[in-house]
Design a protein around this motif. Structure first.
Motif, mmCIF file in Angstrom:
data_model
loop_
_atom_site.group_PDB
_atom_site.id
_atom_site.type_symbol
_atom_site.label_atom_id
_atom_site.label_comp_id
_atom_site.label_asym_id
_atom_site.label_seq_id
_atom_site.Cartn_x
_atom_site.Cartn_y
_atom_site.Cartn_z
ATOM 1 N N ILE A 305 0.842 -1.191 0.000
ATOM 2 C CA ILE A 305 0.000 0.000 0.000
ATOM 3 C C ILE A 305 0.877 1.241 0.000
ATOM 4 N N ALA A 306 0.276 2.395 -0.285
ATOM 5 C CA ALA A 306 0.998 3.665 -0.258
ATOM 6 C C ALA A 306 1.077 4.179 1.170
ATOM 7 N N GLY A 307 2.201 4.754 1.520
ATOM 8 C CA GLY A 307 2.352 5.312 2.859
ATOM 9 C C GLY A 307 3.812 5.433 3.227
ATOM 10 N N GLY A 308 4.128 6.445 4.022
ATOM 11 C CA GLY A 308 5.507 6.720 4.372
ATOM 12 C C GLY A 308 5.931 6.085 5.678
ATOM 13 N N ILE A 309 7.233 6.205 5.966
ATOM 14 C CA ILE A 309 7.793 5.607 7.181
ATOM 15 C C ILE A 309 8.408 6.657 8.101
ATOM 16 N N PHE A 310 8.360 7.938 7.734
ATOM 17 C CA PHE A 310 8.992 8.961 8.562
ATOM 18 C C PHE A 310 8.332 9.058 9.932
ATOM 19 N N ALA A 311 7.038 9.370 9.964
ATOM 20 C CA ALA A 311 6.343 9.543 11.248
ATOM 21 C C ALA A 311 6.333 8.260 12.079
ATOM 22 N N PRO A 312 6.015 7.082 11.495
ATOM 23 C CA PRO A 312 6.101 5.853 12.302
ATOM 24 C C PRO A 312 7.504 5.606 12.847
ATOM 25 N N SER A 313 8.535 5.930 12.062
ATOM 26 C CA SER A 313 9.911 5.736 12.544
ATOM 27 C C SER A 313 10.194 6.631 13.740
ATOM 28 N N LEU A 314 9.732 7.868 13.691
ATOM 29 C CA LEU A 314 9.928 8.777 14.825
ATOM 30 C C LEU A 314 9.189 8.273 16.062
ATOM 31 N N SER A 315 7.998 7.724 15.867
ATOM 32 C CA SER A 315 7.245 7.211 17.023
ATOM 33 C C SER A 315 7.907 5.957 17.593
ATOM 34 N N ILE A 316 8.444 5.094 16.734
ATOM 35 C CA ILE A 316 9.164 3.905 17.217
ATOM 36 C C ILE A 316 10.407 4.337 17.994
ATOM 37 N N GLY A 317 11.117 5.328 17.463
ATOM 38 C CA GLY A 317 12.271 5.856 18.177
ATOM 39 C C GLY A 317 11.894 6.446 19.518
ATOM 40 N N ALA A 318 10.733 7.113 19.572
ATOM 41 C CA ALA A 318 10.244 7.647 20.844
ATOM 42 C C ALA A 318 9.980 6.511 21.829
ATOM 43 N N GLY A 319 9.420 5.409 21.337
ATOM 44 C CA GLY A 319 9.188 4.246 22.190
ATOM 45 C C GLY A 319 10.489 3.651 22.703
ATOM 46 N N LEU A 320 11.519 3.650 21.853
ATOM 47 C CA LEU A 320 12.817 3.134 22.261
ATOM 48 C C LEU A 320 13.393 3.972 23.394
ATOM 49 N N GLY A 321 13.353 5.287 23.246
ATOM 50 C CA GLY A 321 13.853 6.158 24.294
ATOM 51 C C GLY A 321 13.043 6.057 25.566
ATOM 52 N N SER A 322 11.715 5.946 25.408
ATOM 53 C CA SER A 322 10.836 5.843 26.575
ATOM 54 C C SER A 322 11.090 4.565 27.363
ATOM 55 N N ASP A 323 11.413 3.480 26.653
ATOM 56 C CA ASP A 323 11.648 2.197 27.333
ATOM 57 C C ASP A 323 12.884 2.225 28.226
ATOM 58 N N LEU A 324 13.784 3.165 27.982
ATOM 59 C CA LEU A 324 15.022 3.220 28.763
ATOM 60 C C LEU A 324 14.937 4.176 29.954
ATOM 61 N N GLU A 325 13.751 4.735 30.192
ATOM 62 C CA GLU A 325 13.612 5.691 31.290
ATOM 63 C C GLU A 325 13.987 5.081 32.639
ATOM 64 N N LYS A 326 13.581 3.829 32.888
ATOM 65 C CA LYS A 326 13.870 3.197 34.178
ATOM 66 C C LYS A 326 15.349 2.874 34.337
ATOM 67 N N LEU A 327 16.043 2.639 33.214
ATOM 68 C CA LEU A 327 17.471 2.356 33.293
ATOM 69 C C LEU A 327 18.289 3.621 33.522
ATOM 70 N N PHE A 328 17.741 4.770 33.111
ATOM 71 C CA PHE A 328 18.439 6.044 33.268
ATOM 72 C C PHE A 328 17.519 7.048 33.963
ATOM 73 N N PRO A 329 17.247 6.844 35.248
ATOM 74 C CA PRO A 329 16.283 7.705 35.957
ATOM 75 C C PRO A 329 16.765 9.143 36.114
ATOM 76 N N ASN A 330 18.069 9.382 35.981
ATOM 77 C CA ASN A 330 18.601 10.738 36.167
ATOM 78 C C ASN A 330 18.602 11.555 34.879
ATOM 79 N N VAL A 331 18.156 10.947 33.779
ATOM 80 C CA VAL A 331 18.102 11.645 32.493
ATOM 81 C C VAL A 331 16.661 12.057 32.216
ATOM 82 N N ALA A 332 16.472 13.290 31.794
ATOM 83 C CA ALA A 332 15.124 13.788 31.499
ATOM 84 C C ALA A 332 14.472 12.914 30.430
#
Length: 376
Positions: A305-332
């Motif tokens: 189907i037609a559709g881009g990967i920019f926005a989904p890639s940014l959201s996946i990257g956001a999920g990756l960073g969010s998952d590491l919050e507990k490992l790095f509690p001192n980082v915003a």
């Protein structure tokens, strides 16, 4: 000038249309919570059939088609990849995919639409057309994200793979006009809002190589899978997919429906709301968001189907960073999310300068430029 203005208008129409399509799908799920298990597979098959029957070369993000069009020699050859018919089909099919819950974005398609508009406008001047196509692609990114610098860098780094001094004026002019048109309608906004997240120098910087490596690996896996399916899988499975493209699209749609149901709807659509919430809301994304969004985006991208990967890639990257919050509690949390966005996005598209420029510009954040550059 005419082309730049039209690209801006097309980007605005796609933005409004994408928001409306996703809203309608969410309302549909509110009325029929299990409706995606029927609507999404049928919708994927329908989009694939319409694309193959009426609008060939509109599948996927459209960026590879634009690169091919620039390499061709004649106006007639380029029409198969960029032109008014392609632009119309790309817009219709992108919105139709989002209407059925596809995990796709509108920004990549805006690149092909922008290039198609410029190719159409430049049809009377074959000598200038390749440069105009490049300018249209750059203007598409600028207008879609309201990021003029990222549009220019994208044209240089991703589309041309070199700086073409003779077309730089066209690129800048098209970016300015498309950006002004989009701003006139949408206002002077930042795509993900303004954030002042910073990363203090010291031990907190360990997150940069950690997220850089994780994002690169995950993004590389994603792209490797897309390339494998684009080239055609070997053996019986690959042969079956070629013979039954609509059935394969329906199977992919069913997989997306399962991902959406398991993620309480988060895996559907662009993922923009989830990424913005993680960046500003102070709420970590669920641990399942990353794998489910990753899988839903793969299935949407290989379905045809037609559709881009920019926005989904940014959201996946956001999920990756969010998952590491507990490992790095001192980082915003906002810093982790932004670095995750850049890392995964760069891993997918292999355009590191575009990656950190587009994220820093769309969040109006200059305090994280150096960490973002290092992660990219």
């Amino acid at each position: 000038m005419v082309g730049g203005l039209l690209v801006g208008v097309a980007a605005v129409l796609l933005a409004f249309g994408a928001d409306g399509a996703q809203h309608l799908f969410r309302e549909f799920l509110r009325i029929a919570p299990y409706g995606a298990f029927v609507a999404t597979p049928l919708g994927f098959a329908l989009c694939t059939w319409i694309g193959r029957r009426f609008f060939p070369n509109t599948q996927g993000s459209g960026i590879p088609q634009v690169i091919v069009a620039r390499a061709l020699d004649t106006v007639e050859e380029r029409k198969a990849f960029v032109g008014h018919r392609v632009a119309i089909g790309k817009m219709v099919l992108t919105l139709l995919g989002l209407l059925f819950g596809a995990s796709t974005g509108r920004e990549g398609p805006t690149v092909q639409v922008g290039a198609s508009v410029m190719a159409w406008v430049g049809g009377l001047s074959p000598r200038l057309q390749p440069g105009l196509i490049l300018a249209g692609a750059s203007a598409g990114v600028a207008a879609a994200f309201n990021t003029p610098l990222a549009g220019i860098v994208f044209g240089i780094e991703e589309m041309s793979r070199s700086f073409e001094i003779r077309t730089s004026g066209l690129i800048i002019a098209a970016v300015i006009l498309a950006g002004l048109t989009a701003q006139a309608v949408l206002g002077n906004y930042t795509y993900f809002g303004t954030t002042h997240a910073v990363l203090d120098f010291g031990t907190a910087w360990i997150v940069v190589p950690v997220l850089g490596v994780l994002g690169g690996v995950l993004g590389g896996i994603f792209s490797r899978i897309l390339i494998a399916f684009a080239d055609g899988l070997p053996g019986r499975i690959g042969g079956w997919i070629k013979r039954h493209p609509f059935a394969f699209a329906a199977i992919c749609g069913l997989g997306v429906a399962f991902c959406g149901y398991a993620s309480d709807g988060a895996a559907f659509g662009t993922g923009y709301t989830n990424a913005r919430g993680a960046l500003h809301g102070g709420h970590a994304l669920p641990l399942l968001f990353l794998p489910l969004k990753f899988l839903a985006t793969i299935l949407s991208s290989i379905s045809g189907i037609a559709g881009g990967i920019f926005a989904p890639s940014l959201s996946i990257g956001a999920g990756l960073g969010s998952d590491l919050e507990k490992l790095f509690p001192n980082v915003a949390p906002g810093s982790l999310v932004l670095i995750g966005m850049v890392s995964y996005f760069t891993g997918v598209v292999r355009a590191p300068i575009t990656g950190f420029v587009i994220v820093s510009e769309m969040t109006d954040n200059h305090g994280l430029v150096v960490p973002l550059m290092a992660a990219a």
